[in-house]
Design an enzyme around this catalytic site. Structure first.
Site, mmCIF file in Angstrom:
data_model
loop_
_atom_site.group_PDB
_atom_site.id
_atom_site.type_symbol
_atom_site.label_atom_id
_atom_site.label_comp_id
_atom_site.label_asym_id
_atom_site.label_seq_id
_atom_site.Cartn_x
_atom_site.Cartn_y
_atom_site.Cartn_z
ATOM 1 N N GLU B 58 0.814 -1.215 0.000
ATOM 2 C CA GLU B 58 0.000 0.000 0.000
ATOM 3 C C GLU B 58 0.846 1.262 0.000
ATOM 4 O OE1 GLU B 58 -0.666 -2.644 1.807
ATOM 5 O OE2 GLU B 58 -2.672 -3.258 1.161
ATOM 6 N N HIS B 128 -11.228 -3.626 10.734
ATOM 7 C CA HIS B 128 -11.864 -3.446 9.427
ATOM 8 C C HIS B 128 -13.082 -2.532 9.485
ATOM 9 C CE1 HIS B 128 -9.373 -6.798 8.128
ATOM 10 N NE2 HIS B 128 -9.845 -6.715 6.910
HETATM 11 C C1 LIG Z 1 -2.049 -4.688 4.382
HETATM 12 C C2 LIG Z 1 -3.284 -5.312 3.871
HETATM 13 N N1 LIG Z 1 -3.619 -5.141 2.591
HETATM 14 C C3 LIG Z 1 -4.735 -5.690 2.093
HETATM 15 C C4 LIG Z 1 -5.556 -6.442 2.876
HETATM 16 C C5 LIG Z 1 -6.814 -7.112 2.305
HETATM 17 N N2 LIG Z 1 -6.501 -8.552 2.172
HETATM 18 C C6 LIG Z 1 -6.803 -9.419 3.132
HETATM 19 S S1 LIG Z 1 -6.170 -10.939 2.813
HETATM 20 C C7 LIG Z 1 -5.495 -10.424 1.361
HETATM 21 C C8 LIG Z 1 -4.673 -11.374 0.536
HETATM 22 C C9 LIG Z 1 -3.562 -11.966 1.349
HETATM 23 O O1 LIG Z 1 -2.825 -12.857 0.558
HETATM 24 P P1 LIG Z 1 -1.755 -13.802 1.233
HETATM 25 O O2 LIG Z 1 -0.835 -13.001 2.080
HETATM 26 O O3 LIG Z 1 -1.142 -14.604 0.147
HETATM 27 O O4 LIG Z 1 -2.579 -14.737 2.226
HETATM 28 P P2 LIG Z 1 -3.732 -15.764 1.815
HETATM 29 O O5 LIG Z 1 -5.005 -15.005 1.812
HETATM 30 O O6 LIG Z 1 -3.365 -16.342 0.520
HETATM 31 O O7 LIG Z 1 -3.708 -16.762 2.926
HETATM 32 C C10 LIG Z 1 -5.786 -9.099 1.129
HETATM 33 C C11 LIG Z 1 -5.387 -8.357 -0.061
HETATM 34 C C12 LIG Z 1 -5.194 -6.569 4.231
HETATM 35 N N3 LIG Z 1 -5.957 -7.259 5.084
HETATM 36 N N4 LIG Z 1 -4.052 -6.015 4.697
#
Ligand SMILES: Cc1ncc(C[n+]2csc(CCOP(=O)(O)OP(=O)(O)O)c2C)c(N)n1
Ligand SMILES: Cc1ncc(C[n+]2csc(CCOP(=O)(O)OP(=O)(O)O)c2C)c(N)n1
Ligand SMILES: [Mg+2]
Ligand SMILES: [Mg+2]
Lengths: 315, 322, 315, 322
Positions: B58, B128
């Site tokens: 971000e 959130h």
């Molecule tokens: C800093 C941040 N950016 C965006 C989000 C929204 N978000 C929640 S989970 C996610 C994807 C996370 O991907 P990953 O780290 O690969 O974990 P996975 O969901 O695959 O277990 C996003 C974009 C967030 N919670 N925190």
């Protein structure tokens, strides 16, 4: 090229020395972060750039701003907080900018410029019809900043024509590189698949050559590159040290660090007469700059909020 | 007349601006698929160079947008969660916002930061569910919170056209609002201009975002007992002080309903300015989240932290009787 | 060990399947990020930990919380927002924590746990008299977060006993790893001089072995380690997908990604009778958990701000 | 009695707490050398394990401190620049602050965030001159701004002992303040308790941080003409509303002087609460930075953006005549 590299190295050196005097005299308030000792990097890198390329700079930004083509006279007026300054007196040392020359500004926050440069360079790609590049200068301290590392990932992913230039002067204020950088500086670039090299940052010709190669590869569409330039800061982190006398660099190191002087290295390649005439022209220019800066009017207090917004909504 | 939802209005605004101006592009997480339903379909329409899915960086991509804006583009960033704005607070408040003044007017940073679904989405818990518009208003970043489909369209369009950074909050509680609108009349809504959703003569209720709906319902409920004017600032900064003064000087009574933390929030700002500059015939009141609130997960607790119609009724009755 | 690994993998799987049902029935509001498919990682890593070690988890945290020893019954009550829950109903899926078991909580912000784990592990060093370690779990999406990279630098610099575990399930929500990670995931660790390895994240025994080695080196004072576990998420990113039906993974990939199932891999090593008795015990436990969670009381609205501050100052 | 400077008082507080409690440690940039003069000498006294120089990784080390706090330590972080707090806003507001409630009281995060030299240092320009205490107050992080050496000591001590995150701003304009104090009487000053620096009967002037000095000077200047009570909240959050009410209900007149942006700032909060709950006999006033201010570099412009004695005199006279 040798003469022009020397000219820029020398101009920056003398500009900074004049600034230090103006800090002492109170004409520059707030102090500065002198670039003395690191001039070869700004001079060498910017010599590899075109007028329409852009740079982002740092708290120690005078050298970059001058090398990218800002008028030293209006630059000095800016540092003295005058309406005739590059930023009309609104920016000062840490925010000096000249967008007409592709200088997207010094920046008071360490590591902040990398993502800005990446975005600008990406915009150049998008806008098409050219091969402009962006350069982000930063120090060894900045490679521990998350936002800079994030930017390097974005640049590599999207093959953005941006050159990351790390000026490793051994210290982030008082902290040594070995105390702040786990692994290596170039290792950060490798992590994102960005090609990198480490070069002598005291020799403007060496820097110029390395930067030219990196810039050309970026222009050809090969994505970002990373250059670590080894250097030494001859003066204080910031001019407050001149009074505060904090001690954090070994005395022998301060001596040995100054042995290779970018001004002497670049100047040694010139005919003494040529060198002298360059020096004289610089002194004349700086005399003019000082006179202009010190005699220009300060901004009117009633204009304090001018330029706060681009669209003139009064909140 | 067509039935237009708030969400579709946002999408339409983005499509219209991207069609009108090549320099507009959108970036953010999962926006190609369009998990927030605003950017859905934009990839097919505008291609991957104008609909940019970003890694979870971000800070990096926010200042990337600043750089692109300085180079002549008009980025729109979608953030999935209001608290992601905390993560990029330096990049917005200290970088994007400050370029114009610090460069003496050389630079413009026309970036729009856009949060579809701000506030509580019910059950998304503490990290959130924030509504941090007051933070941006305090540092001086232009901040808008549309309450109706037409305003969602019009303020989003204006935000994108604005030469400064603008944050636009689309409250979760507003996304489902639908209105009958003449699509032809949809147009830019200027920043800094409030609107009266329902005229009244006894009490001015200033409502922010989805609480415009709460206020309208309360005005209905109190009809005959107290004549409530529902006034919506639309922009929290810049703020339409003269519009507010016109209403408050007429009614002499003021209640604000606002879904953000009480202490140093926008409701306090409104009360303060009214107390300084307007003709109040009774002490004003505000209905807000508690100071320092962190929204607990359990539904009953989550709801207990948000202002509601009942609290508004009580506050309106109180100021009316003074 | 084989039985206990299987037991945990299976418990997590069935726990998650029950949760998905409770999301459908409306007993869990807000939905969850199911851990289905990735169970071997939590089970394998946590089997290498002691009771007094600590972990930080993610938005997809149920597996970690269970594997580190949280009571499934109170965990499920938490997900249902009940006062009997681990967090007294204040946290829910994304913040479930049990500090008495060293579970420093799931976290709603991607990448946020790394620095927290590093600080905790550094505190263990400082407090002396032991060899406790911390583990930070995160996804492939998190390796593009600046704060996580900053934390890795700090951990390496200060030789902190922390293990970084990246669960590479190929996607950050809808974005593929190749679209989000320039270079490699382990390259991030190398950048800071942190030893790393990539292992099969579908086999709890493999994960356990790799994690044990990393944990032991951290306990010996050799500093941080990094483990990339290759896995696949069998279900949705979040249960809202069950309704929204967004499409971003190729259908064949969804099939092939599920071919190696952690439950079957771990279960295949057990005697069928032993496996059956484990399964039965788990069903009984989860029946009890569901009954407890659904019948426990919800918190009283008047207590909405309880626990907001540690010192009970009413602002 | 000894002559104690504000800066030395801060240092003494830190030394006393580190001596008293093994779990207290300090981290930040250049703190071993002590470029901000608060941590000078601490390395020699407490060793490198309790005086931790950090790389330029503000987000990382801020959440590192959260982790250490969760594991039983009491970290104190020194930040060199107020705007670095923007950089770690997520780590403070969304992580450290929320642990207690979100875990149902399982977790405590006793971290102190400390900014020596907040506000304008004159000539440090746009990114180094903010006074963002209102942001923390809004999200609910405890926030203190001491104005005197004794309060600097007492509030710093309390912040360190507090079981919650606390931000302490030491305004650049206060660092040089000296007072005669009996060192024996230095002690913890509780959060949430204001103080009257000078009693008066006509107008309550609420002054924050270094503007306590401004207010005292103005009170002197107006002596004989208007009797000014100078009241200092000391904590901006939690706020001593009953202490303020006691003063305002007596004088019936209120002016606030505060060196932060006007819109949604602490001055607005004070006016709002007073308008809601206290007995005001004249419209209140506030003297602040302009809304959305970015401090320009040139001295005259920098000063023009900060509140000053002259503006305060005008405001006091205005409320007094109503
Ligand atoms: C800093 C941040 N950016 C965006 C989000 C929204 N978000 C929640 S989970 C996610 C994807 C996370 O991907 P990953 O780290 O690969 O974990 P996975 O969901 O695959 O277990 C996003 C974009 C967030 N919670 N925190
Ligand atoms: C993000 C951030 N942290 C801290 C500071 C305060 N600060 C200014 S310069 C500096 C050291 C920078 O070191 P380096 O990047 O090596 O650059 P150098 O000063 O050596 O040129 C620090 C800590 C800052 N301006 N920004
Ligand atoms: Mg350096
Ligand atoms: Mg993933």
């Amino acid at each position: 090229m040798e003469a022009s590299l020397y000219r820029m190295v020398r101009l920056i050196r003398r500009f900074e020395e004049r600034c230090v005097e103006l800090v002492r005299s109170g004409d520059i308030i707030g102090g500065i972060h002198p670039y003395i000792g690191q001039e070869a990097i700004a001079a060498g890198v910017c010599a590899a750039l075109r007028f329409d390329d852009i740079i982002t700079s740092t708290h120690r930004g005078h050298g970059h701003v001058l090398a990218k083509g800002a008028d030293p006279i209006r630059m000095l007026a800016e540092l003295c907080g005058k309406v005739t300054g590059l930023n009309r007196g609104r920016g000062g040392s840490m925010h000096a900018a000249d967008f007409s020359k592709g200088i997207f500004g010094a920046n008071g926050i360490v590591g902040a410029g990398g993502a800005i440069a990446t975005g600008a360079a990406w915009a150049f790609l998008r806008q098409g019809g050219g091969d402009k590049v962006a350069v982000s200068f930063f120090g060894d301290g900045a490679v521990s900043q998350g936002v800079l590392l994030e930017a390097m990932n974005l640049a590599a992913l999207w093959k953005v024509p941006v050159l990351f230039v790390c000026e490793n002067n051994g210290y982030a204020t008082t902290l040594t590189v070995s105390e702040s950088v786990a692994g290596t500086i170039c290792g950060r670039a490798s992590a994102f698949g960005i090609p990198s090299s480490t070069v002598d940052g005291m020799d403007a010709a060496v820097v110029f050559e390395a930067a030219s190669a990196a810039v050309e590869s970026a222009r050809r569409g090969e994505g970002p590159a990373f250059l670590e330039c080894l250097t030494y800061r001859f003066d204080a982190h910031h001019t407050w040290e001149h009074k505060a006398r904090v001690r954090y660099r070994p005395a022998e190191e301060e001596v040995s660090g100054r042995l290779r002087d970018p001004v002497e290295i670049a100047g040694g390649r010139l005919d003494p007469a040529e060198r002298e005439s360059i020096d004289e022209a610089i002194e004349a220019l700086l005399d003019e700059a000082v006179a202009f800066a010190t005699t220009s009017p300060a901004p009117d207090p009633s204009t304090a909020l001018d330029y706060l917004y681009g669209s003139a909504v009064l909140p | 007349m067509a039935r237009l939802s708030y969400l579709k209005a946002l999408q339409r605004a983005l499509i219209d601006e991207m069609s009108r101006d090549e320099s507009v592009f959108v970036l953010g997480e999962d926006i190609r698929v369009g998990v927030n339903n605003v950017t859905t379909g934009l990839l097919a329409k505008f291609g991957p160079q104008r609909v940019l899915d970003t890694p979870l960086s971000e800070q990096g991509f926010t200042s990337f947008a600043t750089g692109a804006a300085l180079a002549g583009m008009r980025p729109v960033i979608e953030f999935q969660i209001p608290s992601l704005l905390f993560l990029v607070f330096e990049q917005i408040a200290n970088q994007a916002h400050k370029f114009s003044l610090m460069t003496g007017g050389q630079a413009r940073v026309p970036v729009t930061y856009f949060v579809p679904g701000s506030g509580s989405k019910t059950g998304w818990a503490g990290q959130h569910s924030d509504h941090p518009y007051g933070l941006f208003a305090h540092v001086g970043v232009k901040t808008v919170v549309p309450a109706t489909p037409a305003d969602a369209y019009g303020l989003f369009v204006s935000a994108i056209r604005e030469d400064d950074p603008v944050v636009i909050f689309a409250p979760a509680g507003s996304l489902g609002v639908r209105d009958d609108v003449d699509l032809e009349t949809l147009s830019a809504v200027p920043l800094g201009v409030g609107t009266i959703h329902r005229p009244g003569s006894d009490v001015t209720v200033v409502a922010v975002g989805h609480h415009v709906q709460t206020a309208l319902a309360v005005a209905d409920q109190l009809e005959g007992e107290i004549s409530v004017e529902v006034w919506d600032p639309r922009s929290l900064y810049p703020f339409d002080w003269s519009g507010l003064a016109e209403s408050v000087n007429r009614t002499g009574r003021l209640v604000v309903i606002d879904d953000s933390n009480r202490h140093c929030g926008i409701a306090g700002e409104i009360l303060a300015t009214a107390a300084e500059q307007m003709r109040l015939t009774a002490p004003p009141r505000r209905v807000t989240r508690p100071s320092g609130a962190v929204l607990p997960f359990a539904l009953a607790l989550d709801l207990a932290c948000q202002p509601d119609a009942e609290q508004l009724v009580t506050a309106v009755r109180e100021v009316a009787k003074d």
